[in-house]
Design a protein around this motif. Structure first.
Motif, PDB file in Angstrom:
ATOM      1  N   SER A 214     -70.473 -28.326 -29.268  1.00  0.00           N
ATOM      2  CA  SER A 214     -71.629 -27.423 -29.296  1.00  0.00           C
ATOM      3  C   SER A 214     -71.717 -26.634 -30.591  1.00  0.00           C
ATOM      4  O   SER A 214     -72.599 -25.783 -30.747  1.00  0.00           O
ATOM      5  CB  SER A 214     -71.569 -26.447 -28.112  1.00  0.00           C
ATOM      6  OG  SER A 214     -70.372 -25.677 -28.134  1.00  0.00           O
ATOM      7  N   ALA A 215     -70.812 -26.871 -31.536  1.00  0.00           N
ATOM      8  CA  ALA A 215     -70.828 -26.151 -32.816  1.00  0.00           C
ATOM      9  C   ALA A 215     -70.328 -27.086 -33.907  1.00  0.00           C
ATOM     10  O   ALA A 215     -69.739 -28.134 -33.634  1.00  0.00           O
ATOM     11  CB  ALA A 215     -69.950 -24.896 -32.743  1.00  0.00           C
ATOM     12  N   SER A 216     -70.550 -26.711 -35.140  1.00  0.00           N
ATOM     13  CA  SER A 216     -70.086 -27.515 -36.264  1.00  0.00           C
ATOM     14  C   SER A 216     -68.589 -27.337 -36.470  1.00  0.00           C
ATOM     15  O   SER A 216     -68.004 -26.310 -36.098  1.00  0.00           O
ATOM     16  CB  SER A 216     -70.837 -27.116 -37.543  1.00  0.00           C
ATOM     17  OG  SER A 216     -72.219 -27.339 -37.399  1.00  0.00           O
ATOM     18  N   ILE A 217     -67.975 -28.336 -37.071  1.00  0.00           N
ATOM     19  CA  ILE A 217     -66.561 -28.299 -37.441  1.00  0.00           C
ATOM     20  C   ILE A 217     -66.504 -28.208 -38.952  1.00  0.00           C
ATOM     21  O   ILE A 217     -66.947 -29.121 -39.651  1.00  0.00           O
ATOM     22  CB  ILE A 217     -65.834 -29.560 -36.938  1.00  0.00           C
ATOM     23  CG1 ILE A 217     -66.026 -29.719 -35.427  1.00  0.00           C
ATOM     24  CG2 ILE A 217     -64.360 -29.504 -37.286  1.00  0.00           C
ATOM     25  CD1 ILE A 217     -65.539 -31.048 -34.898  1.00  0.00           C
ATOM     26  N   TYR A 218     -65.974 -27.127 -39.474  1.00  0.00           N
ATOM     27  CA  TYR A 218     -66.055 -26.882 -40.905  1.00  0.00           C
ATOM     28  C   TYR A 218     -64.791 -26.195 -41.410  1.00  0.00           C
ATOM     29  O   TYR A 218     -64.054 -25.564 -40.625  1.00  0.00           O
ATOM     30  CB  TYR A 218     -67.280 -26.017 -41.228  1.00  0.00           C
ATOM     31  CG  TYR A 218     -67.328 -24.710 -40.472  1.00  0.00           C
ATOM     32  CD1 TYR A 218     -66.777 -23.552 -41.010  1.00  0.00           C
ATOM     33  CD2 TYR A 218     -67.921 -24.629 -39.221  1.00  0.00           C
ATOM     34  CE1 TYR A 218     -66.808 -22.360 -40.321  1.00  0.00           C
ATOM     35  CE2 TYR A 218     -67.973 -23.442 -38.524  1.00  0.00           C
ATOM     36  CZ  TYR A 218     -67.411 -22.313 -39.079  1.00  0.00           C
ATOM     37  OH  TYR A 218     -67.436 -21.125 -38.381  1.00  0.00           O
ATOM     38  N   PRO A 219     -64.500 -26.287 -42.708  1.00  0.00           N
ATOM     39  CA  PRO A 219     -63.314 -25.639 -43.275  1.00  0.00           C
ATOM     40  C   PRO A 219     -63.365 -24.127 -43.114  1.00  0.00           C
ATOM     41  O   PRO A 219     -64.418 -23.505 -43.233  1.00  0.00           O
ATOM     42  CB  PRO A 219     -63.370 -26.036 -44.757  1.00  0.00           C
ATOM     43  CG  PRO A 219     -64.208 -27.268 -44.786  1.00  0.00           C
ATOM     44  CD  PRO A 219     -65.209 -27.123 -43.692  1.00  0.00           C
ATOM     45  N   GLY A 220     -62.225 -23.545 -42.823  1.00  0.00           N
ATOM     46  CA  GLY A 220     -62.127 -22.097 -42.711  1.00  0.00           C
ATOM     47  C   GLY A 220     -62.637 -21.518 -41.419  1.00  0.00           C
ATOM     48  O   GLY A 220     -62.737 -20.284 -41.289  1.00  0.00           O
ATOM     49  N   MET A 221     -62.955 -22.345 -40.435  1.00  0.00           N
ATOM     50  CA  MET A 221     -63.516 -21.835 -39.190  1.00  0.00           C
ATOM     51  C   MET A 221     -62.501 -21.002 -38.405  1.00  0.00           C
ATOM     52  O   MET A 221     -62.885 -20.167 -37.584  1.00  0.00           O
ATOM     53  CB  MET A 221     -64.030 -22.990 -38.324  1.00  0.00           C
ATOM     54  CG  MET A 221     -62.975 -23.990 -37.923  1.00  0.00           C
ATOM     55  SD  MET A 221     -63.660 -25.418 -37.027  1.00  0.00           S
ATOM     56  CE  MET A 221     -64.339 -24.650 -35.576  1.00  0.00           C
ATOM     57  N   GLY A 222     -61.229 -21.207 -38.659  1.00  0.00           N
ATOM     58  CA  GLY A 222     -60.227 -20.432 -37.944  1.00  0.00           C
ATOM     59  C   GLY A 222     -60.161 -18.986 -38.372  1.00  0.00           C
ATOM     60  O   GLY A 222     -59.836 -18.107 -37.568  1.00  0.00           O
ATOM     61  N   GLY A 223     -60.487 -18.711 -39.644  1.00  0.00           N
ATOM     62  CA  GLY A 223     -60.406 -17.332 -40.128  1.00  0.00           C
ATOM     63  C   GLY A 223     -61.415 -16.418 -39.481  1.00  0.00           C
ATOM     64  O   GLY A 223     -61.124 -15.237 -39.226  1.00  0.00           O
ATOM     65  N   GLN A 224     -62.602 -16.914 -39.184  1.00  0.00           N
ATOM     66  CA  GLN A 224     -63.632 -16.081 -38.582  1.00  0.00           C
ATOM     67  C   GLN A 224     -63.261 -15.664 -37.169  1.00  0.00           C
ATOM     68  O   GLN A 224     -63.414 -14.497 -36.795  1.00  0.00           O
ATOM     69  CB  GLN A 224     -64.968 -16.827 -38.587  1.00  0.00           C
ATOM     70  CG  GLN A 224     -65.500 -17.113 -39.987  1.00  0.00           C
ATOM     71  CD  GLN A 224     -66.842 -17.822 -39.943  1.00  0.00           C
ATOM     72  OE1 GLN A 224     -67.342 -18.177 -38.887  1.00  0.00           O
ATOM     73  NE2 GLN A 224     -67.423 -18.049 -41.114  1.00  0.00           N
ATOM     74  N   ILE A 225     -62.768 -16.605 -36.379  1.00  0.00           N
ATOM     75  CA  ILE A 225     -62.452 -16.272 -35.002  1.00  0.00           C
ATOM     76  C   ILE A 225     -61.176 -15.452 -34.897  1.00  0.00           C
ATOM     77  O   ILE A 225     -60.990 -14.696 -33.940  1.00  0.00           O
ATOM     78  CB  ILE A 225     -62.351 -17.553 -34.144  1.00  0.00           C
ATOM     79  CG1 ILE A 225     -62.496 -17.216 -32.665  1.00  0.00           C
ATOM     80  CG2 ILE A 225     -61.038 -18.286 -34.411  1.00  0.00           C
ATOM     81  CD1 ILE A 225     -62.704 -18.414 -31.784  1.00  0.00           C
ATOM     82  N   LEU A 226     -60.282 -15.558 -35.885  1.00  0.00           N
ATOM     83  CA  LEU A 226     -59.042 -14.792 -35.843  1.00  0.00           C
ATOM     84  C   LEU A 226     -59.329 -13.298 -35.855  1.00  0.00           C
ATOM     85  O   LEU A 226     -58.738 -12.534 -35.077  1.00  0.00           O
ATOM     86  CB  LEU A 226     -58.150 -15.172 -37.035  1.00  0.00           C
ATOM     87  CG  LEU A 226     -56.876 -14.333 -37.188  1.00  0.00           C
ATOM     88  CD1 LEU A 226     -55.922 -14.612 -36.034  1.00  0.00           C
ATOM     89  CD2 LEU A 226     -56.196 -14.624 -38.526  1.00  0.00           C
TER      90      LEU A 226
END
Length: 289
Positions: A214-226
């Motif tokens: 349901s969402a895009s997979i992109y570099p750096g996506m872990g930093g936003q949710i952290l």
């Protein structure tokens, strides 16, 4: 705002909050029980999303089998990481923990770049979860998003049962309250820590796998949710699963409706929520629930 739009926004808020809970529950377990500030926890969410992208061609439309396989692989990864790196951080000062886990972020990002490149990827939901549910008029809600919310609720119930109704949960709670006493009673604290860390990694990766279609997979996506998950942990209270659930849902509703009604100030809404709750309860919501 009409009733259908309001209902869609409520469903979006619940889904977002439940996904946050999966990531934050692992973070609060690791932080509350092991005492390790894990800045790399968001990377496990990213690993789960890329794992879903890599496993999708192998399993076709068998989404449930894909999720089970991904959770097992993520748990094994967490077990190995705890053995190789995190087992040396217990009792160290927070600066060393931050430096070690930040280095792991860089390693994970470089490995991700080598394996998948720096393009944005996406995967489609299986056919049996395609389409939408009518909410009246021209408004509809994707079936996959309902499945994602339901899956998160099932995992939350299982997590509550394990922590509060099983022998393993008893040992986890004992290790969280007094690790020296638990060790004196014969509990293998080192093995317990590896199980807890593996579970935390698996929960974060599962959230990434569920969110991927349901969402895009992109570099750096872990930093936003952290960053948002640290807000959830602080609001819910360190080490509290129930507090993390309530906090995640609160953050989900505040963030979703903040973007609807106060677009210019939506970026500070969740931090304002955190400030207000900490003024009221500096220890978070863990004693309130």
């Amino acid at each position: 705002m009409d009733l259908s739009t309001f209902l869609v926004q409520c469903l979006n808020a619940v889904q977002y909050g439940l996904l946050l809970f999966l990531v934050a529950s692992g973070l609060t377990l690791i932080f509350g029980i092991m005492g390790v500030i894990n800045l790399a926890h968001g990377s496990f969410y990213m690993i789960g999303a890329y794992m879903a992208f890599a496993l999708a061609p192998m399993f076709g439309g068998q989404l449930l089998l894909q999720l089970v396989a991904g959770v097992i692989l993520a748990a094994l990864l967490g077990y190995v990481l705890e053995w190789l790196f995190f087992s040396y951080l217990y009792g160290r000062d927070h600066l060393q923990q931050v430096l070690m886990t930040y280095a792991l972020i860089l390693v994970f990002e470089e490995v991700r770049s080598i394996l998948f490149g720096n393009d944005v990827h996406g995967i489609t939901a299986p056919p049996w979860l395609s389409g939408g549910v009518s909410l009246g008029g021209l408004m509809s809600y994707p079936v996959y998003n309902l499945f994602a919310s339901g899956a998160c609720i099932v995992v939350a119930i299982l997590l509550y049962f394990v922590v509060n109704r099983t022998r393993l949960g008893m040992m986890i709670r004992a290790g969280a309250s007094n690790r020296d006493m638990a060790r004196g009673l014969g509990i293998n604290i080192r093995l317990l820590y590896r199980i807890v860390f593996a579970a935390g990694v698996a929960l974060a990766a599962l959230a990434g796998m569920i969110a991927a279609p349901s969402a895009s997979i992109y570099p750096g996506m872990g930093g936003q949710i952290l960053i948002i998950c640290f807000v959830v942990v602080v609001i819910g209270g360190i080490g509290s699963i129930s507090g993390a659930l309530i906090a995640a849902l609160l953050v989900g509703f505040v963030d979703t409706f903040g973007k609807v009604f106060f677009q210019q100030y939506s970026g500070i809404s969740i931090y304002l929520l955190m400030a207000l709750i900490l003024v009221w309860r500096p220890e978070g919501l863990r004693k309130a629930y």
